[in-house]
Enzyme design. Structure first.
Site, PDB file in Angstrom:
ATOM      1  N   HIS A   6       0.853  -1.195   0.000  1.00 40.70           N
ATOM      2  CA  HIS A   6       0.000   0.000   0.000  1.00 40.70           C
ATOM      3  C   HIS A   6       0.880   1.233   0.000  1.00 40.70           C
ATOM      4  O   HIS A   6       1.941   1.234   0.630  1.00 40.70           O
ATOM      5  CB  HIS A   6      -0.913   0.020   1.238  1.00 40.70           C
ATOM      6  CG  HIS A   6      -2.080   0.929   1.065  1.00 40.70           C
ATOM      7  ND1 HIS A   6      -2.001   2.277   1.351  1.00 40.70           N
ATOM      8  CD2 HIS A   6      -3.322   0.703   0.596  1.00 40.70           C
ATOM      9  CE1 HIS A   6      -3.159   2.819   1.075  1.00 40.70           C
ATOM     10  NE2 HIS A   6      -3.984   1.900   0.618  1.00 40.70           N
ATOM     11  N   ASP A  11      -7.940  -5.474  -0.020  1.00 42.49           N
ATOM     12  CA  ASP A  11      -8.414  -6.326  -1.111  1.00 42.49           C
ATOM     13  C   ASP A  11      -8.034  -7.782  -0.952  1.00 42.49           C
ATOM     14  O   ASP A  11      -8.494  -8.631  -1.702  1.00 42.49           O
ATOM     15  CB  ASP A  11      -7.855  -5.820  -2.449  1.00 42.49           C
ATOM     16  CG  ASP A  11      -8.392  -4.454  -2.779  1.00 42.49           C
ATOM     17  OD1 ASP A  11      -9.582  -4.232  -2.515  1.00 42.49           O
ATOM     18  OD2 ASP A  11      -7.638  -3.609  -3.267  1.00 42.49           O
TER      19      ASP A  11
HETATM   20  N1  CMC Z   1       4.199  -7.576  -4.744  1.00 45.37           N
HETATM   21  C1  CMC Z   1       5.544  -7.573  -4.909  1.00 45.37           C
HETATM   22  N2  CMC Z   1       6.311  -6.482  -4.781  1.00 45.37           N
HETATM   23  C2  CMC Z   1       5.680  -5.323  -4.475  1.00 45.37           C
HETATM   24  C3  CMC Z   1       4.285  -5.257  -4.277  1.00 45.37           C
HETATM   25  C4  CMC Z   1       3.542  -6.441  -4.423  1.00 45.37           C
HETATM   26  N3  CMC Z   1       2.219  -6.430  -4.274  1.00 45.37           N
HETATM   27  N4  CMC Z   1       3.935  -3.993  -3.990  1.00 45.37           N
HETATM   28  C5  CMC Z   1       5.060  -3.269  -3.991  1.00 45.37           C
HETATM   29  N5  CMC Z   1       6.119  -4.081  -4.286  1.00 45.37           N
HETATM   30  C6  CMC Z   1       7.528  -3.677  -4.326  1.00 45.37           C
HETATM   31  C7  CMC Z   1       7.839  -2.918  -5.624  1.00 45.37           C
HETATM   32  O1  CMC Z   1       8.295  -3.787  -6.642  1.00 45.37           O
HETATM   33  C8  CMC Z   1       8.900  -1.946  -5.179  1.00 45.37           C
HETATM   34  O2  CMC Z   1      10.135  -2.643  -5.117  1.00 45.37           O
HETATM   35  P1  CMC Z   1      11.506  -1.833  -5.451  1.00 45.37           P
HETATM   36  O3  CMC Z   1      11.622  -0.773  -4.392  1.00 45.37           O
HETATM   37  O4  CMC Z   1      12.547  -2.886  -5.339  1.00 45.37           O
HETATM   38  O5  CMC Z   1      11.340  -1.283  -6.828  1.00 45.37           O
HETATM   39  C9  CMC Z   1       8.519  -1.614  -3.727  1.00 45.37           C
HETATM   40  O6  CMC Z   1       7.747  -2.749  -3.272  1.00 45.37           O
HETATM   41  C10 CMC Z   1       7.665  -0.349  -3.601  1.00 45.37           C
HETATM   42  O7  CMC Z   1       6.574  -0.450  -4.527  1.00 45.37           O
HETATM   43  P2  CMC Z   1       5.925   0.799  -5.272  1.00 45.37           P
HETATM   44  O8  CMC Z   1       5.205   0.316  -6.482  1.00 45.37           O
HETATM   45  O9  CMC Z   1       6.983   1.866  -5.460  1.00 45.37           O
HETATM   46  O10 CMC Z   1       4.915   1.290  -4.168  1.00 45.37           O
HETATM   47  P3  CMC Z   1       3.655   2.209  -4.413  1.00 45.37           P
HETATM   48  O11 CMC Z   1       3.402   2.891  -3.138  1.00 45.37           O
HETATM   49  O12 CMC Z   1       3.854   3.062  -5.625  1.00 45.37           O
HETATM   50  O13 CMC Z   1       2.504   1.169  -4.773  1.00 45.37           O
HETATM   51  C11 CMC Z   1       0.678  -0.303  -4.652  1.00 45.37           C
HETATM   52  C12 CMC Z   1       1.511   0.753  -3.911  1.00 45.37           C
HETATM   53  C13 CMC Z   1      -0.587  -0.602  -3.825  1.00 45.37           C
HETATM   54  C14 CMC Z   1       0.243   0.222  -6.016  1.00 45.37           C
HETATM   55  C15 CMC Z   1       1.535  -1.590  -4.794  1.00 45.37           C
HETATM   56  O14 CMC Z   1       1.910  -2.081  -3.532  1.00 45.37           O
HETATM   57  C16 CMC Z   1       0.827  -2.670  -5.614  1.00 45.37           C
HETATM   58  O15 CMC Z   1       0.868  -2.641  -6.848  1.00 45.37           O
HETATM   59  N6  CMC Z   1       0.135  -3.661  -4.930  1.00 45.37           N
HETATM   60  C17 CMC Z   1      -0.628  -4.661  -5.625  1.00 45.37           C
HETATM   61  C18 CMC Z   1      -1.959  -4.082  -6.035  1.00 45.37           C
HETATM   62  C19 CMC Z   1      -2.901  -3.885  -4.879  1.00 45.37           C
HETATM   63  O16 CMC Z   1      -3.084  -4.782  -4.053  1.00 45.37           O
HETATM   64  N7  CMC Z   1      -3.554  -2.709  -4.840  1.00 45.37           N
HETATM   65  C20 CMC Z   1      -4.587  -2.398  -3.832  1.00 45.37           C
HETATM   66  C21 CMC Z   1      -4.190  -1.255  -2.964  1.00 45.37           C
HETATM   67  S1  CMC Z   1      -5.303  -1.096  -1.543  1.00 45.37           S
HETATM   68  C22 CMC Z   1      -6.838  -0.711  -2.202  1.00 45.37           C
HETATM   69  C23 CMC Z   1      -6.885   0.560  -2.979  1.00 45.37           C
HETATM   70  O17 CMC Z   1      -6.293   1.556  -2.572  1.00 45.37           O
HETATM   71  O18 CMC Z   1      -7.550   0.587  -3.997  1.00 45.37           O
END
Ligand code: CMC
Length: 428
Positions: A306, A363
């Site tokens: 998140h 989720d």
């Molecule tokens: N699985 C594996 N690695 C992950 C995941 C994951 N679900 N989420 C983040 N990472 C890693 C990512 O690869 C990155 O690694 P590095 O620093 O080595 O490049 C690090 O963690 C930080 O990730 P980010 O994408 O920079 O983080 P963000 O804050 O931009 O993204 C997120 C947050 C929710 C989009 C992301 O965690 C994600 O894509 N999760 C899966 C989708 C999901 O479950 N979304 C629902 C969010 S809650 C409900 C809502 O708000 O709608």
């Protein structure tokens, strides 16, 4: 409120900027004069360090796993309140007394029918259309039916539009579902609760009476509460940005729905359950964990991670417990829940997930419950949109009433070609 100043020196230009404090949470540096003072913009893709507005609705402490609506912890609201009460709270700032809650519930109930002509809209969609596609279109179309509540400068019209959106969303969502399965639309019934009514419009058929199961009704209501609002997330910011131009509320909420659909946002509940089903059995979990950790593989564990929560998502805690309760009470033994629990355990003890502070989000478990209730995965994000409508309209109303509100207009770091002369096609 300005407490202290931040001093920024660029070359020989030194200027002070107010540091503003909210009631709780990080302070913010007021950079509104930055461009005028320095000719520079701030650069913050994804708004990771930017407060886009002032708001008194929802507070999140991502490190502590705290979520408050108007000050009330989400756990208390999910356990003790109802979605109607939370809706009133979000719109009006305080919990209602019994008479006020009854009046509010009555008002919402009296707005649940949609204009009969709206039902013809559905026929224009392909019969296998994704219900989110239908929802985007039909909610946008509301602005062509309810002209008497599109004047955003009239507080009375804004209130009516807010009530209409909250009230009609279950009807529109249920109709989207009915259309996709080829069953007749079911009209709302005023003697049922908001949530019971939605369940009947979704699962009832004209051929027989539909009995609302109190276990399902209560689980569904809890899921609605847990999704009601979440501060300035992508879809809420979309609603605010759309609304900042003066667009009507129905158009703004349609924009929010479009944004919510993405798999990184509301679409993750659908993606999470699909992923759990694809994994199938706990013995295949290590393979998926390895994929999630592999930089060359775009796969992510859906329902994990998140932007704000770097500790447990408090909504996931409530849902994890609710998932077991609902499945137990309904006598369902779903191997997907076992896979989810095992995946959670393995991921939470893996250094990759620990170091990056990746925990299950809302989720991760919601799909397991929704599937047990009988919803197809395509409906999951629709249910999220239905509940989030409350947050969207509350945020939209707050924005319109904010004297500091301006049209949203971010700037950019331009990296394209500098000025050059046009060359006629024959000379290229
Ligand atoms: N699985 C594996 N690695 C992950 C995941 C994951 N679900 N989420 C983040 N990472 C890693 C990512 O690869 C990155 O690694 P590095 O620093 O080595 O490049 C690090 O963690 C930080 O990730 P980010 O994408 O920079 O983080 P963000 O804050 O931009 O993204 C997120 C947050 C929710 C989009 C992301 O965690 C994600 O894509 N999760 C899966 C989708 C999901 O479950 N979304 C629902 C969010 S809650 C409900 C809502 O708000 O709608």
């Amino acid at each position: 409120m300005a407490d202290t100043k931040a001093t920024l020196t660029i070359g020989d230009n030194t200027k002070d900027y107010d540091i503003l404090s909210g009631s709780v949470g990080p302070q913010v540096i007021d950079v509104r004069k930055l461009y005028a003072n320095t000719g520079m913009f701030t650069y913050d893709p994804g708004f990771t360090s930017t407060a886009s507005c002032e708001s008194a609705l929802t507070y999140i402490d991502g490190d502590e796993g705290i979520l408050l609506h108007r000050g009330y912890p989400i756990e208390q609201l999910a356990e003790q309140s109802s979605f109607m009460e939370v809706s009133y709270l979000m719109l009006n700032g305080e919990l209602p007394d019994a008479a006020t809650l009854e009046k509010f519930t009555h008002t919402i109930t009296r707005h649940t029918m949609v204009h009969e002509q709206l039902s013809t809209f559905y026929r224009g969609f392909r019969r296998d259309a994704h219900p989110m596609a239908i929802l985007c279109g039909v909610v946008g179309a509301l602005s062509s039916f309810y002209h008497d509540s599109t004047d955003i400068n009239d507080p009375q019209q804004r209130t009516i539009a807010s009530h209409r959106l909250i009230a009609k969303m279950p009807t529109i969502a249920a109709m989207a579902y009915k259309y996709s399965v080829g069953q007749p639309f079911v009209y709302p019934r005023n003697d049922l609760s908001y949530t019971g009514n939605f369940l009947r419009m979704t699962f009832g058929v004209p051929a027989e009476e539909y009995e609302v199961d109190p276990i399902i009704e209560s689980a569904m209501d809890k899921i609605f509460i847990l999704h009601a609002d979440h501060e300035q997330n992508a879809s809420t910011s979309t609603v605010r940005l759309a609304g900042s131009s003066g667009a009507n509320p129905f158009a703004c909420i349609a924009a929010g729905i479009a944004c919510l659909w993405g798999p990184a946002h509301g679409g993750a509940n659908e993606a999470a359950l699909n992923m759990l089903r694809e994994i199938g059995t706990p013995d295949r979990i290590p393979e998926y964990i390895a994929r999630a950790k592999n930089k060359d593989d775009p796969f992510r564990l859906m329902g994990f991670g998140h932007r704000v929560y770097k500790n447990f998502d408090p909504r996931a805690k409530v849902l994890s417990k609710a998932a077991s309760e609902v499945l137990d009470k309904l006598g369902i033994n779903d191997p997907v829940l076992d896979t989810a629990r095992e995946l959670e355990q393995i991921a939470l003890s893996d250094p990759y997930f620990i170091d990056k502070k990746l925990y299950p989000n809302v989720d991760f478990y919601s799909g397991v419950i929704l599937s047990a209730i009988g919803f197809p995965t395509e409906m999951f994000t629709v249910l999220f949109a239905l509940a989030r409508t409350v947050g969207w309209v509350a945020q939209w109303n707050e924005m319109i009433s904010d004297p500091a509100q301006k049209i949203g207009r971010p700037r950019q770091l331009y990296t394209g070609p500098s000025q050059r002369d046009y060359v006629p096609v024959a000379q290229r």
